[in-house]
Scaffold this active site. Structure first.
Site, PDB file in Angstrom:
ATOM      1  N   ARG A  65      -8.440  -0.649   4.322  1.00 26.30           N
ATOM      2  CA  ARG A  65      -7.512   0.330   3.770  1.00 26.30           C
ATOM      3  C   ARG A  65      -6.150  -0.289   3.466  1.00 26.30           C
ATOM      4  O   ARG A  65      -5.416   0.225   2.611  1.00 26.30           O
ATOM      5  CB  ARG A  65      -7.328   1.499   4.751  1.00 26.30           C
TER       6      ARG A  65
ATOM      7  N   ARG B  92       0.020  14.587  12.785  1.00 33.63           N
ATOM      8  CA  ARG B  92       0.965  14.270  11.716  1.00 33.63           C
ATOM      9  C   ARG B  92       1.032  15.493  10.815  1.00 33.63           C
ATOM     10  O   ARG B  92       0.469  15.507   9.723  1.00 33.63           O
ATOM     11  CB  ARG B  92       0.511  13.025  10.941  1.00 33.63           C
TER      12      ARG B  92
ATOM     13  N   CYS C  17      -6.380   7.556   9.239  1.00 31.75           N
ATOM     14  CA  CYS C  17      -6.393   7.082  10.616  1.00 31.75           C
ATOM     15  C   CYS C  17      -6.008   8.194  11.577  1.00 31.75           C
ATOM     16  O   CYS C  17      -5.085   8.970  11.314  1.00 31.75           O
ATOM     17  CB  CYS C  17      -5.419   5.905  10.791  1.00 31.75           C
TER      18      CYS C  17
ATOM     19  N   ASP D  24       4.201   0.651  12.134  1.00 31.87           N
ATOM     20  CA  ASP D  24       3.041  -0.076  11.624  1.00 31.87           C
ATOM     21  C   ASP D  24       3.015  -1.534  12.082  1.00 31.87           C
ATOM     22  O   ASP D  24       1.962  -2.172  12.062  1.00 31.87           O
ATOM     23  CB  ASP D  24       3.016  -0.035  10.092  1.00 31.87           C
TER      24      ASP D  24
ATOM     25  N   LYS E 278       0.831  -1.206   0.000  1.00 33.73           N
ATOM     26  CA  LYS E 278       0.000   0.000   0.000  1.00 33.73           C
ATOM     27  C   LYS E 278       0.862   1.251   0.000  1.00 33.73           C
ATOM     28  O   LYS E 278       0.614   2.203  -0.754  1.00 33.73           O
ATOM     29  CB  LYS E 278      -0.904   0.005   1.229  1.00 33.73           C
ATOM     30  N   ASN E 279       1.873   1.285   0.852  1.00 32.21           N
ATOM     31  CA  ASN E 279       2.676   2.495   1.000  1.00 32.21           C
ATOM     32  C   ASN E 279       3.645   2.713  -0.157  1.00 32.21           C
ATOM     33  O   ASN E 279       4.300   3.747  -0.219  1.00 32.21           O
ATOM     34  CB  ASN E 279       3.439   2.463   2.332  1.00 32.21           C
TER      35      ASN E 279
END
Length: 420
Positions: A399, A121, A116, A307, A22-23
């Site tokens: 997600r 952030r 999230c 994570d 995903k990232n």
């Protein structure tokens, strides 16, 4: 309400392939805007965050096609430079489009991103990097208005923190800037390396990725490209933690073990047997629960990833001994702790520190996911618990996990999705 129903207590066994990261894929999708042609991404996971990114590209004027895990983006006719509020709110990383839109169109109009709620952030580092390249940024009522004047110009960018998102935004904008850009204190994550390789496949001149200094020679001619996204190291860490929690053995393929070696080291320390090959890892946990592993401190790559903190914590809930977690990345990353305690876990969390004392057994309970990786952690704990656990909050889990039910079922887990 949609939920997962998980019956724990069954050791896992089998083989599963890890889907695309995903990232990695999200900044790559933003990067397709830089190319005035066609980009093809393989191993693109079926995630809600990916769907949101594709919706953004379509809104901007791109033609987007998806066939299984292949996504084709034709960015020849980009006509807009704004992203509607409802699309920005769907995922935190939507801000990664800022640098690419600015480089492509000369202006950008976006709202503050969602995603999230893991604590503050700030995107100040993103904006400061773009300003170093010549962008002018104005904030109005929750929106960011960016212009570049005549052009973006290469510059030296010194990040105060090795932010992954700020590094990516700076790289994307720098590809469209005139001259050389040097990004110092850059993030070193494997996803940065994957993005740089994709940019090179389009003809961009990028070097230094994986180190603390990334250099981009801007305004090189770009062309059509085809690229395969790397495997998701956090999904791999989740499934490894699941085997550690439930017992058994499994082989994970399609992900590079060197990219999550800090996770593997802690699992080994806890008593798991680990064998690695270039694109696969085998885990065996058949003797007894893990033992406590002392202190785990999250850190930027190559340190232990934030994570992976929730899922490894879940695997250690039934460990023999105590483990201390210190969360250095986000202030609000322990929202899964109360839910784990509903299942009988013994966890004391205060501020950035959580102390996990292993218990003999966990029991199934109704729990709710409050964020993506916390949702993964609840599924991990449920597999090692007695009885049935129902997990709600699937919108968070979707997600980042494209096929959680199918993958865990392939390993022998008793898990099903119930659609209400």
């Amino acid at each position: 309400m949609d939920h997962y129903e998980i019956r724990g207590g069954t050791p896992l066994s089998g083989r599963v392939e890890i889907h695309g990261a995903k990232n990695s894929v999200l900044p790559m999708l933003a990067a397709t805007l830089l190319n005035h042609g066609v980009s093809v991404l393989h191993n693109c996971p079926n995630l809600s965050d990916v769907d949101a990114s594709l919706a953004i590209l379509r809104h901007l004027g791109c033609r987007v096609e998806r066939e299984e895990d292949r996504v084709t983006v034709d960015a020849a006719s980009v006509t807009r430079w704004d992203i509607p509020d409802h699309l920005m709110r769907e995922m935190r990383s939507s801000v990664i489009f800022l640098g690419a839109i600015l480089a492509r169109t000369g202006q950008a109009d976006v709202s503050m991103p969602g995603g999230c709620e893991l604590g503050p952030r700030p995107i100040d580092l993103h904006l400061a990097a773009l300003e170093r390249l010549g962008a002018e940024v104005e904030q109005q009522g929750g929106r960011l208005l960016c212009t570049r004047g005549d052009r973006l110009t290469g510059a030296e960018i010194d990040l105060s923190l090795p932010s992954v998102g700020a590094t990516e935004n700076a790289m994307l904008a720098a590809v469209g800037a005139f001259g050389c850009t040097v990004i110092r204190n850059a993030a070193r994550e494997p996803e940065i390396v994957d993005l740089a390789r994709f940019l090179r496949s389009m003809g961009a001149q990028v070097r230094g990725e994986g180190s603390s200094t990334v250099i981009v020679e801007g305004k090189t001619p770009l062309h059509d490209a085809e690229y395969r996204v790397m495997g998701d190291r956090i999904v791999a860490a989740t499934y490894l933690s699941a085997v550690a929690a439930a017992g058994g053995e499994a082989e994970l393929t399609g992900a590079d073990p060197s990219q999550f070696s800090s996770v593997l080291a802690l699992l080994r320390q806890g008593g798991a047997e680990i064998r690695c090959r270039p694109q696969s890892v085998h885990i065996r946990c058949v003797q007894k629960p893990l033992c406590g592993v002392g202190c785990i401190r999250t850190a930027p790559y190559p340190g232990f990833p934030t994570d992976a903190q929730p899922v490894l914590m879940a695997a250690l809930c039934r460990s023999q001994g105590t483990t201390v977690f210190v969360e250095t990345m986000f202030e609000n990353r322990y929202r899964h702790v109360d839910e784990l305690c509903r299942m009988g876990a013994n966890i004391r969390a205060e501020g950035r520190v959580a102390v996990v004392t292993g218990v003999e057994r966990l029991r199934g309970a109704p729990v709710q996911a409050h964020d993506l990786r916390g949702g993964g952690a609840l599924c991990v704990a449920a597999l090692g618990a007695e009885g049935i656990t129902t997990v709600t909050g699937l919108n968070h889990i979707r997600r980042g996990y494209a096929s959680l039910v199918e993958d865990l079922s392939a390993l022998g887990a008793e898990i099903r999705e119930v659609n209400a």
